[in-house]
Design an enzyme around this catalytic site. Structure first.
Site, PDB file in Angstrom:
ATOM      1  N   THR A  20      -9.284  -8.338 -17.493  1.00 52.70           N
ATOM      2  CA  THR A  20      -7.956  -7.932 -17.011  1.00 52.70           C
ATOM      3  C   THR A  20      -6.897  -8.056 -18.107  1.00 52.70           C
ATOM      4  O   THR A  20      -5.930  -7.294 -18.136  1.00 52.70           O
ATOM      5  CB  THR A  20      -7.563  -8.743 -15.757  1.00 52.70           C
ATOM      6  OG1 THR A  20      -8.686  -8.800 -14.885  1.00 52.70           O
ATOM      7  CG2 THR A  20      -6.421  -8.093 -15.013  1.00 52.70           C
TER       8      THR A  20
ATOM      9  N   HIS B 171      -6.255   5.373   5.703  1.00 55.59           N
ATOM     10  CA  HIS B 171      -5.179   5.670   6.661  1.00 55.59           C
ATOM     11  C   HIS B 171      -4.476   6.981   6.323  1.00 55.59           C
ATOM     12  O   HIS B 171      -3.550   7.375   6.998  1.00 55.59           O
ATOM     13  CB  HIS B 171      -4.195   4.493   6.769  1.00 55.59           C
ATOM     14  CG  HIS B 171      -3.440   4.195   5.509  1.00 55.59           C
ATOM     15  ND1 HIS B 171      -2.410   3.290   5.467  1.00 55.59           N
ATOM     16  CD2 HIS B 171      -3.550   4.684   4.246  1.00 55.59           C
ATOM     17  CE1 HIS B 171      -1.920   3.226   4.240  1.00 55.59           C
ATOM     18  NE2 HIS B 171      -2.605   4.053   3.484  1.00 55.59           N
TER      19      HIS B 171
ATOM     20  N   LYS C  45      -5.917 -14.746 -12.274  1.00 51.41           N
ATOM     21  CA  LYS C  45      -6.029 -14.087 -13.581  1.00 51.41           C
ATOM     22  C   LYS C  45      -5.037 -12.928 -13.697  1.00 51.41           C
ATOM     23  O   LYS C  45      -4.642 -12.538 -14.799  1.00 51.41           O
ATOM     24  CB  LYS C  45      -7.471 -13.644 -13.864  1.00 51.41           C
ATOM     25  CG  LYS C  45      -8.109 -12.681 -12.852  1.00 51.41           C
ATOM     26  CD  LYS C  45      -7.773 -11.235 -13.043  1.00 51.41           C
ATOM     27  CE  LYS C  45      -8.308 -10.375 -11.911  1.00 51.41           C
ATOM     28  NZ  LYS C  45      -7.855  -8.978 -11.959  1.00 51.41           N
TER      29      LYS C  45
ATOM     30  N   ARG D  61      -4.076  -2.633 -14.136  1.00 56.84           N
ATOM     31  CA  ARG D  61      -2.720  -2.334 -13.673  1.00 56.84           C
ATOM     32  C   ARG D  61      -1.793  -3.512 -13.974  1.00 56.84           C
ATOM     33  O   ARG D  61      -0.623  -3.328 -14.274  1.00 56.84           O
ATOM     34  CB  ARG D  61      -2.704  -2.031 -12.154  1.00 56.84           C
ATOM     35  CG  ARG D  61      -3.197  -0.653 -11.760  1.00 56.84           C
ATOM     36  CD  ARG D  61      -4.669  -0.536 -11.642  1.00 56.84           C
ATOM     37  NE  ARG D  61      -5.350  -1.627 -11.001  1.00 56.84           N
ATOM     38  CZ  ARG D  61      -5.730  -1.607  -9.710  1.00 56.84           C
ATOM     39  NH1 ARG D  61      -5.474  -0.572  -8.965  1.00 56.84           N
ATOM     40  NH2 ARG D  61      -6.400  -2.623  -9.200  1.00 56.84           N
TER      41      ARG D  61
ATOM     42  N   GLY E 184      -8.772   3.231  -1.859  1.00 56.02           N
ATOM     43  CA  GLY E 184      -8.125   3.234  -3.171  1.00 56.02           C
ATOM     44  C   GLY E 184      -9.192   3.223  -4.249  1.00 56.02           C
ATOM     45  O   GLY E 184     -10.369   3.536  -3.992  1.00 56.02           O
TER      46      GLY E 184
ATOM     47  N   GLU F 277      -1.215  -6.594  -8.128  1.00 60.38           N
ATOM     48  CA  GLU F 277      -1.323  -7.809  -7.307  1.00 60.38           C
ATOM     49  C   GLU F 277      -0.608  -9.013  -7.911  1.00 60.38           C
ATOM     50  O   GLU F 277      -0.133  -9.897  -7.212  1.00 60.38           O
ATOM     51  CB  GLU F 277      -2.800  -8.171  -7.095  1.00 60.38           C
ATOM     52  CG  GLU F 277      -3.568  -7.270  -6.144  1.00 60.38           C
ATOM     53  CD  GLU F 277      -3.346  -7.637  -4.676  1.00 60.38           C
ATOM     54  OE1 GLU F 277      -2.313  -8.253  -4.349  1.00 60.38           O
ATOM     55  OE2 GLU F 277      -4.209  -7.274  -3.862  1.00 60.38           O
TER      56      GLU F 277
ATOM     57  N   GLY G 223     -10.426   1.076   3.247  1.00 61.35           N
ATOM     58  CA  GLY G 223      -9.498   1.182   2.116  1.00 61.35           C
ATOM     59  C   GLY G 223     -10.111   2.085   1.056  1.00 61.35           C
ATOM     60  O   GLY G 223     -11.156   1.756   0.488  1.00 61.35           O
TER      61      GLY G 223
END
Ligand SMILES: NC(=O)C1=CN([C@@H]2O[C@H](COP(=O)(O)OP(=O)(O)OC[C@H]3O[C@@H](n4cnc5c(N)ncnc54)[C@H](OP(=O)(O)O)[C@@H]3O)[C@@H](O)[C@H]2O)C=CC1
Ligand SMILES: O=C(CO)COP(=O)(O)O
Length: 349
Positions: free
Chosen positions: A253, A36, A196, A260, A14, A286, A12
């Site tokens: 966060t 990918h 969270k 995000r 990202g 998420e 991954g």
């Protein structure tokens, strides 16, 4: 075996997978960074950049991009899994199809699977054949990729049912910029890290509505209270929620411009629809799916989670965000700690 220790694979590419690959490369390891997306692999190998996810950052030469998962995982002992929660099952199925000897999987994702209500370590154990899995380790804590890639001081926690494996991962990652603690509470670390994001969405919303720091502090504190209630009822150690994967990650966060989840909430608070917000983000948020999972967990474990419930109605049932705040402020009066104390009593803690 010696050869196996020298390289690690990050699955991954990202923002988080790439930043963690940088930490490993800084520690002198060859890192195979699988994506990918073939164009991204070419960019990593030709230009040593990953502009979409970490603009302005030069990647160490020890990071090599791979488009073939079987090449990336050949002779590898340590696999770092850094894809969004909703891709975990699909990617694990691909991993188990190409590995030929046992691996340790360290997952760094923060979510719960809706409907199955499984934590990520549980999904990995369900999907990986036992003979191909040495251990599952979780790495979590207050750590935005943007700052890790700038080598700013960062602290995280690692946990596993196999604490020797967790200590091995601590040794793999720890360095002067990236301090890694161990914690033996897998449930608490995974629940704290995943939930969270719900509270960060809620804080983003109240910031977007124009409410101030009192509202933010209220959501963070009462948010942690409901996370601790659910986690403790599920078997976590309540102390974990005052650690890096609990309050630590909640603070970063809910207060960082890099989040995000906070940014998505902020746009919702300013009046955008969920669809418009998710279309504009370009990275994973998420907290949206985790709100659904936590809502279902609250029902299953019969735990009061008022913030999660209201956010669920805002995200999925068209409730107006301001009305949601009214609902929270208008709840019947209660004691700050009573529900958690009752859960501790039930568990004889
Ligand atoms: N970013 C951060 O600072 C931190 C993130 N995390 C957690 O790490 C996890 C990953 O997040 P993050 O890296 O930020 O997310 P990003 O959105 O930045 O990147 C996600 C990466 O996963 C890839 N991906 C998505 N679906 C699949 C799939 N089905 N198969 C293969 N690859 C896939 C994406 O590819 P594509 O480009 O093609 O979409 C992209 O490379 C999340 O759970 C997040 O909560 C934890 C701590 C810090
Ligand atoms: O988990 C994170 C920081 O610790 C990243 O949070 P966001 O997914 O909201 O950016």
């Amino acid at each position: 075996m010696e050869e196996k220790q020298k390289a690690s694979a990050v699955v991954g590419a990202g923002s988080w997978g790439t930043a963690l690959a940088m930490v490993l490369a800084d520690n002198g390891l060859e890192v195979r960074l699988w994506s990918h997306n073939e164009e991204q692999v070419k960019e990593i190998n030709q230009f040593h950049t990953n502009k979409k996810y970490l603009p302005g950052i030069e990647l160490p030469e020890l990071i090599v991009g791979y488009a073939s998962l079987s090449d990336a995982l050949a002779n590898i002992k340590h696999v770092i899994l850094a894809v969004p929660t909703k891709a975990i099952r699909e990617v694990i199925r691909k991993i188990q199809a190409v590995v030929t000897s046992p691996i340790t999987i360290t997952h760094v994702s923060k979510g719960i699977e809706p409907d199955t209500l499984m934590r990520i370590s549980e999904i990995i154990k369900e999907e990986m054949p036992k003979e191909l899995l040495d251990a599952v380790v979780v790495l979590s804590g207050p750590s935005h990729a943007e700052e890790v890639s700038l080598r700013h001081p960062t602290t995280v926690a690692v946990t596993s049912e196999n604490m020797e494996a967790a200590e091995e991962i601590q040794d793999l990652f720890i360095n002067h910029n990236f301090r890694v603690y161990t914690n033996s509470d897998v449930i608490g670390v995974e629940i704290g890290g995943a939930l969270k994001n719900i509270i960060a969405l809620a804080v983003g919303i109240t910031d977007g509505l124009g409410y101030g720091d009192n509202a933010k502090a209220a959501l963070m504190t009462r948010g942690l209270a409901e996370i601790a209630r659910l986690g403790t009822k599920m078997g976590a150690n309540p102390l974990t929620f005052s650690g890096l994967a609990g309050i630590g990650d909640l603070i970063v966060t809910c207060t960082s411009v890099h989040s995000r989840n906070w940014r998505a909430g902020n746009l919702l608070g300013k009046g955008k629809t969920l669809e418009e917000v998710l279309d504009s983000m370009g990275m994973v948020v998420e907290g949206v799916r985790t709100t659904k999972a936590a809502y279902q967990l609250a029902e299953k474990y019969e735990v009061k989670m008022p913030i999660t419930r209201v956010l669920y109605d805002v995200l999925f049932n068209g409730k107006n965000a301001k009305d949601g705040v009214e609902v929270l402020m208008g709840r019947s009066k209660t004691h700050e700690m009573e529900d958690l104390v009752n859960i501790l009593d039930e568990r004889h803690i």
